[in-house]
Design an enzyme around this catalytic site. Structure first.
Site, PDB file in Angstrom:
ATOM      1  N   GLY A 104       0.107   4.860  -4.923  1.00 67.50           N
ATOM      2  CA  GLY A 104       0.984   4.319  -5.159  1.00 67.50           C
ATOM      3  C   GLY A 104       1.863   3.576  -5.134  1.00 67.50           C
ATOM      4  O   GLY A 104       2.461   3.630  -6.557  1.00 67.50           O
ATOM      5  N   CYS A 158       1.278  -0.745   0.175  1.00 67.43           N
ATOM      6  CA  CYS A 158       0.258   0.338   0.309  1.00 67.43           C
ATOM      7  C   CYS A 158       0.972   1.372   0.156  1.00 67.43           C
ATOM      8  O   CYS A 158       1.603   1.608   0.970  1.00 67.43           O
ATOM      9  CB  CYS A 158      -0.941   0.320   1.398  1.00 67.43           C
ATOM     10  SG  CYS A 158      -2.180   2.063   1.343  1.00 67.43           S
ATOM     11  N   GLY A 159       0.856   1.861  -0.997  1.00 70.69           N
ATOM     12  CA  GLY A 159       1.765   2.758  -1.120  1.00 70.69           C
ATOM     13  C   GLY A 159       1.283   3.928  -0.610  1.00 70.69           C
ATOM     14  O   GLY A 159       2.241   5.181   0.637  1.00 70.69           O
ATOM     15  N   HIS A 160       0.250   4.229  -0.903  1.00 73.42           N
ATOM     16  CA  HIS A 160      -0.707   5.328   0.059  1.00 73.42           C
ATOM     17  C   HIS A 160      -0.258   5.327   1.616  1.00 73.42           C
ATOM     18  O   HIS A 160      -0.138   6.490   2.809  1.00 73.42           O
ATOM     19  CB  HIS A 160      -1.576   5.776  -0.106  1.00 73.42           C
ATOM     20  CG  HIS A 160      -2.892   5.337   0.285  1.00 73.42           C
ATOM     21  ND1 HIS A 160      -3.539   4.322  -0.310  1.00 73.42           N
ATOM     22  CD2 HIS A 160      -3.496   5.824   1.140  1.00 73.42           C
ATOM     23  CE1 HIS A 160      -4.288   3.964   0.989  1.00 73.42           C
ATOM     24  NE2 HIS A 160      -4.630   4.598   2.049  1.00 73.42           N
ATOM     25  N   ASP A 209      -9.850   3.477  -5.367  1.00 72.03           N
ATOM     26  CA  ASP A 209      -8.679   4.749  -4.722  1.00 72.03           C
ATOM     27  C   ASP A 209      -8.702   6.254  -4.856  1.00 72.03           C
ATOM     28  O   ASP A 209      -8.799   6.563  -6.231  1.00 72.03           O
ATOM     29  CB  ASP A 209      -7.075   4.087  -5.413  1.00 72.03           C
ATOM     30  CG  ASP A 209      -6.244   4.308  -4.474  1.00 72.03           C
ATOM     31  OD1 ASP A 209      -6.094   5.834  -4.088  1.00 72.03           O
ATOM     32  OD2 ASP A 209      -5.418   3.694  -4.339  1.00 72.03           O
TER      33      ASP A 209
END
Length: 339
Positions: free
Chosen positions: A269, A102-104, A264
């Site tokens: 991300g 999970c980039g964010h 999203d």
């Protein structure tokens, strides 16, 4: 009565609810690594989007479902790292279960670690927050100026392309889909190939197409990851469109449909990492060039390719609140519901 305290952030509009397992009243998660803890959370016979019911999953449901959450909620349990090379680990979760990347969320966790003093940061300069996630070790570099956080850069695990132009039949027509991995597996398709644009008005069609593509690719060999089933299978579908390029590189807008039809709100991300890998393979993103990546809400990430398939994605994250959630044992709705 269940009581859980959280700190909430948003990264480019996408929520992230943080639960620190060291101080929260949640069940322990056995395992020697974050990946093992993720497998424990999912449970024997479960999957990332269909975990087995258990005490920890009840906490996830409580925090993500209505009336305390919503279908687009995202969050993570902060857990011990794999070793002392990282500051902490995290188990990512969403409405339908758990994810390997999970980039964010990584970006939000970096800002949280600095703002809570868990990681010391200068008033001017950068602080590097190392985080173990189920797909490996990632870094959130928090940028500071005058004692204020001004941005955060997420450095992901290496991205790789799995397959190109995979034909997929949808109710909107045939699509040619690209598959790439960057901590999780994402399928990319040009929205215009399905007669769609990336806009709020088109969201019902985009979500339907994303769900159909994800289902169609469920057994495709290119979605398999050598790390095993935890990292395999399409997690998200990115429907993208071209925008006029900038002097620094390409410019695209996307909506990422993940898990069971979630949208999203950010440019995604980890999904941005896969877009970078695909653009680089196409020769459209060279050294020193950036992808300006917009979300359906108009927020922006900037991404770049480094050596060895490593990507960096830069954006912003802001705290939205601190909360104490409870479940009354006499409440007939219990941990909540999802519509």
């Amino acid at each position: 009565m269940i009581t859980v305290r959280t700190t909430d952030y948003h990264t480019a509009g996408e929520p992230f609810r943080i639960v620190d397992a060291a101080t929260a009243e949640i069940p322990p998660v056995p395992g020697d690594t974050v990946a093992e803890r993720c497998a424990t959370a999912i449970g024997p016979g479960g999957s990332g989007t269909a975990p087995r019911r258990g005490a920890l999953d009840d906490v996830r449901r409580m925090l993500v479902q209505e009336p305390r959450g919503h279908a687009g909620m995202y969050g993570g349990f902060v857990v011990p790292p794999d070793d002392d090379g990282a500051h902490f680990g995290v188990l990512f979760w969403h409405k339908d279960g758990f994810s390997t990347a999970c980039g964010h969320g990584t970006m939000a966790l970096g800002v949280w670690a600095v703002e809570t003093g868990r990681v010391v940061a200068p008033d001017d300069g950068d602080a590097h927050v190392r985080i173990d996630v189920p797909s490996g070790r990632v870094t959130a570099t928090v940028h500071r100026d005058g004692g204020r956080t001004t941005g955060v850069t997420f450095r992901n695990v290496p991205a790789r392309v799995g397959a190109r132009k995979v034909p997929v039949a949808t109710t909107l027509g045939m699509a040619e889909v690209d598959i790439a991995h960057a901590g999780a597996c994402y399928a990319s398709v040009a929205a215009r190939d399905l007669g769609l644009d990336v806009s709020r008005a088109a969201l019902p069609g985009l979500v339907r197409a994303g769900q159909e593509i994800r289902t169609a690719l469920a057994t495709h060999p290119a979605t398999w990851h050598p790390g095993g089933p935890l990292l395999s299978g399409v997690y998200g579908v990115i429907l993208h469109e071209e925008l006029p390029g900038t002097p620094f590189g390409p410019h695209q807008r996307n909506v990422t449909v993940f898990a069971d039809g979630q949208i999203d709100r950010s440019p995604c991300g980890s999904g941005t990492s896969t877009r970078l890998a695909l653009l680089a393979e196409d020769g459209r993103l060279g050294p020193g060039e950036d992808l300006l990546h917009e979300s359906v809400t108009g927020t922006v990430f900037t991404g770049r390719m480094l050596a060895g398939g490593v990507t960096e994605v830069t954006g912003t994250a802001y705290r939205t609140g601190e909360h104490t959630f409870t479940v009354d044992p006499y409440d007939p709705l219990g941990t909540g519901f999802a519509l």
